[in-house]
Each structure stands twice: as C-alpha cells, then as structure tokens.
Design an enzyme around this catalytic site. Structure first.
Site, short mmCIF file in Angstrom:
data_model
loop_
_atom_site.label_atom_id
_atom_site.label_comp_id
_atom_site.label_asym_id
_atom_site.label_seq_id
_atom_site.Cartn_x
_atom_site.Cartn_y
_atom_site.Cartn_z
N ALA A 82 74.70 37.65 46.94
CA ALA A 82 75.09 38.29 45.68
C ALA A 82 76.62 38.30 45.62
CB ALA A 82 74.55 39.72 45.65
N GLY B 99 71.40 37.20 49.21
CA GLY B 99 70.55 36.82 48.08
C GLY B 99 70.15 35.34 48.11
N GLU C 262 67.25 35.26 50.35
CA GLU C 262 66.18 35.98 49.65
C GLU C 262 65.57 35.11 48.55
OE1 GLU C 262 68.83 39.31 49.03
OE2 GLU C 262 67.46 40.65 50.09
N GLU D 234 74.29 41.74 54.93
CA GLU D 234 74.60 42.94 54.14
C GLU D 234 75.14 44.10 54.96
OE1 GLU D 234 71.88 41.12 53.80
OE2 GLU D 234 71.65 40.62 51.68
N1 COA Z 1 80.47 36.94 46.74
C1 COA Z 1 81.65 36.67 46.14
N2 COA Z 1 82.46 35.68 46.55
C2 COA Z 1 82.09 34.94 47.59
C3 COA Z 1 80.88 35.17 48.27
C4 COA Z 1 80.04 36.22 47.80
N3 COA Z 1 78.86 36.49 48.35
N4 COA Z 1 80.77 34.29 49.29
C5 COA Z 1 81.88 33.52 49.25
N5 COA Z 1 82.68 33.91 48.22
C6 COA Z 1 83.98 33.35 47.84
C7 COA Z 1 85.07 33.77 48.80
O1 COA Z 1 85.56 35.05 48.47
C8 COA Z 1 86.08 32.66 48.59
O2 COA Z 1 86.79 32.93 47.40
P1 COA Z 1 88.39 32.70 47.33
O3 COA Z 1 88.56 31.24 47.59
O4 COA Z 1 88.74 33.13 45.94
O5 COA Z 1 88.98 33.55 48.41
C9 COA Z 1 85.22 31.43 48.32
O6 COA Z 1 83.94 31.93 47.96
C10 COA Z 1 85.05 30.55 49.55
O7 COA Z 1 84.60 31.36 50.63
P2 COA Z 1 85.35 31.46 52.06
O8 COA Z 1 85.00 32.77 52.64
O9 COA Z 1 86.79 31.13 51.90
O10 COA Z 1 84.63 30.25 52.82
P3 COA Z 1 84.41 30.12 54.39
O11 COA Z 1 83.92 28.73 54.60
O12 COA Z 1 85.58 30.59 55.14
O13 COA Z 1 83.21 31.15 54.70
C11 COA Z 1 81.09 32.25 54.33
C12 COA Z 1 81.94 30.95 54.16
C13 COA Z 1 79.79 32.01 53.55
C14 COA Z 1 80.79 32.49 55.80
C15 COA Z 1 81.87 33.45 53.73
O14 COA Z 1 82.30 33.09 52.41
C16 COA Z 1 81.06 34.72 53.62
O15 COA Z 1 80.88 35.40 54.60
N6 COA Z 1 80.59 35.05 52.39
C17 COA Z 1 79.89 36.29 52.14
C18 COA Z 1 78.47 36.20 52.60
C19 COA Z 1 77.76 37.53 52.39
O16 COA Z 1 78.11 38.54 52.94
N7 COA Z 1 76.71 37.47 51.56
C20 COA Z 1 75.87 38.62 51.29
C21 COA Z 1 76.35 39.37 50.13
S1 COA Z 1 75.34 40.79 49.84
#
Ligand code: COA
Length: 260
Positions: A66, A111, A114, A134
C-alpha cells in the site's frame, strides 16, 4: 484527467491487468485501488474474457505494498474503513468467476503479496521477493495478510513472515507453497498465459464450479465443503458440456466445450 495507474489489455480471451505506479514500485494508492476495482467490475461483465493475469509494470516490482505516504493522514477508527474497502476489492478479485493468475515480476510486499494471494495461482519470476513488512511501520497487514497467508503456508511460517518481516525469495516461496512455479526473469506473464490457455481448453462451467468449491470450502467444515462439491457437480451434470466431455472421451477426440 486522473492518471491511469492500472492498464487492462485483452487478447485472445486473456485479460492482462498491469498495475503501473512507477517509480513508486507500483505501490497501491487510493486511485490505483479504485481503478483495479473498476477494471474487475468491467471484466466481470465481459464474457469474452476467459481468464485474467495480474502483474506489475517493469521488472523490479510487482507491487511494493500500500502507498505508505497515504498512512500519515489515517488515524484510529478511520483505518478500519480504509482497510475494509481494500479487503472488499480483494475479496471480489478472489471470487472472480474465472481463473485469475498473479504473474509476480519482482517485489510483492504488503498489499502486493496480499493481492497475489487473492489470485488462484501465483507464478513468480526468479527475482520475486515476498513479504509482509507492516510491523516495521507499527501496523499489521490490512488487505487480508493475517488471514490468507496462514491458510496458504501454515500459521508458523505466516507468523515468521508477518511478525519478524522475514522476506521470502522465489525458490523459498515455491518450497513453502506460496507460489506454484518459478520462471526466469521477464517470463512470468508468458507462463501465466500458457497455464490459462490450458485451463481454457477445459469445461468452463466445471472450472468455475471447481474454483468456487475450493474457495468456499476453505471457509467451511469438511462436511459442508463436501456438500458444496456435490452441489457443484449437480450444476456440471446438467450441462451440455458434460455430455460432450464423455462423448469426446469415448470417441477418442478432443472435446468441444461451449460453456453451457
Ligand atoms: N509506498 C510508497 N512509496 C513506495 C513504496 C510504498 N509501499 N514502496 C516503494 N516506494 C517508493 C520509495 O519511497 C521510492 O520513492 P522515491 O524515489 O521518491 O524516494 C521509490 O518507491 C523506490 O523505492 P526505493 O526504496 O528507493 O527502492 P529500493 O530498491 O531501495 O527498495 C523496497 C525497494 C521495496 C525494499 C523498498 O522500497 C521498501 O521497503 N518499500 C516499502 C515496502 C513496504 O513496507 N510495503 C508495505 C506497506 S504497508
């Protein structure tokens, strides 16, 4: 005009639904969920569509969860309504009356995992990573993770994934039964199409009733589930396809099913 976050392309009876919220790794924001819902509403009415594939745009991410930026404004009780809305959309996808396959092409977190779990079958590219992160945000999965994950992989493994944010790679996902097949990077959609074409050669009413019996039966006692199975066959045995299936077998030729 609102940005298009979800695309749907229909070809030869297969709808490929692509979530595209780049560069945010296809995170599910409010408009993305609404568009996903609208697309499934319209697919439900389109009988040309025999099966659906859900995937994410690009090769890095299926859906990274999400949209976390929307969480800041949500407090307390409002979260219940927010989660219920997402859950209802995911329930609809799970109950879609034709097969739905997730082609998981990268991160399937929160999500994303999910949504993949609402699909009938999951095919993962070898770079796929699954998880429910989460708890890192001080919350719990909201679109069904605490319920569907233990049903798929058992409560112990689900707790390891949800409580400790253990991330699962594609091979481990295959081993624990979270996905059904692992394919090379970039091949998940093609593999899903291959599987759907195979299913599309079977009796459509039988496929629909089998999906329903499995999905509904998981919520029932064994006895109630067996009754549901018998009722499903009651429907199948009333179709022309059932006569055609038996005749084709005896005449040693492929069956020509009509879906009735
Ligand atoms: N919601 C909003 N933005 C998100 C996102 C999410 N769930 N997941 C990734 N993004 C955004 C990042 O903020 C980043 O934006 P920016 O370039 O403006 O800073 C962009 O997507 C790229 O992500 P980044 O974190 O730089 O890539 P990465 O390769 O270093 O890491 C992940 C990838 C997936 C490990 C990391 O993005 C992450 O942990 N995302 C969140 C996952 C999460 O907690 N999901 C559950 C939500 S309830």
């Amino acid at each position: 005009m609102e940005k298009e976050y979800v695309r749907c392309r229909i070809e030869e009876g297969i709808a490929v639904v692509t979530v595209d919220n780049q560069p945010a790794l296809n995170a599910l924001n409010a408009p993305t969920l609404t568009q996903l819902d609208q697309i499934f509403e319209s697919l439900a009415k389109n009988q040309e569509v025999k099966g659906v594939i859900i995937t994410g745009a690009g090769e890095k991410s299926f859906i990274a969860g999400a949209d976390i930026s929307e969480f800041i404004q949500i407090k307390g009780e409002a979260a219940v309504g927010f989660m219920n809305r997402g859950q209802r959309i995911f329930d609809k996808i799970e109950a879609f009356d034709r097969p739905v396959i997730a082609a998981v092409n990268g991160f399937a977190l929160g999500g994303g995992n999910e949504l993949a779990m609402c699909c009938d079958i999951r095919i993962a590219a070898e770079n796929a990573i699954f998880g429910q992160p989460e708890v890192n945000l001080g919350i719990i999965p909201g679109y069904g993770g605490t319920q569907r994950l233990p049903r798929l992989v058992g409560p112990g493994k689900a707790k390891e994934i949800i409580l400790a944010d253990e991330r699962i790679n594609a091979q481990e996902a295959l081993r624990i039964g979270l996905v059904q097949k692992v394919v090379p990077r970039g091949q998940a959609v093609e593999e899903a199409k291959k599987l759907l074409r195979k299913i599309m050669g079977k009796g459509p009413v039988a496929v629909k009733m089998a999906k329903k019996a499995i999905n509904e039966g998981l919520k029932l006692s064994l006895r109630e589930g067996l009754d549901l199975e018998a009722q499903g066959n009651g429907v199948c045995f009333g179709t022309e396809d059932k006569d055609e299936g038996a005749k084709a077998f005896l005449e040693k030729r492929p069956a020509q099913f009509k879906g009735k």
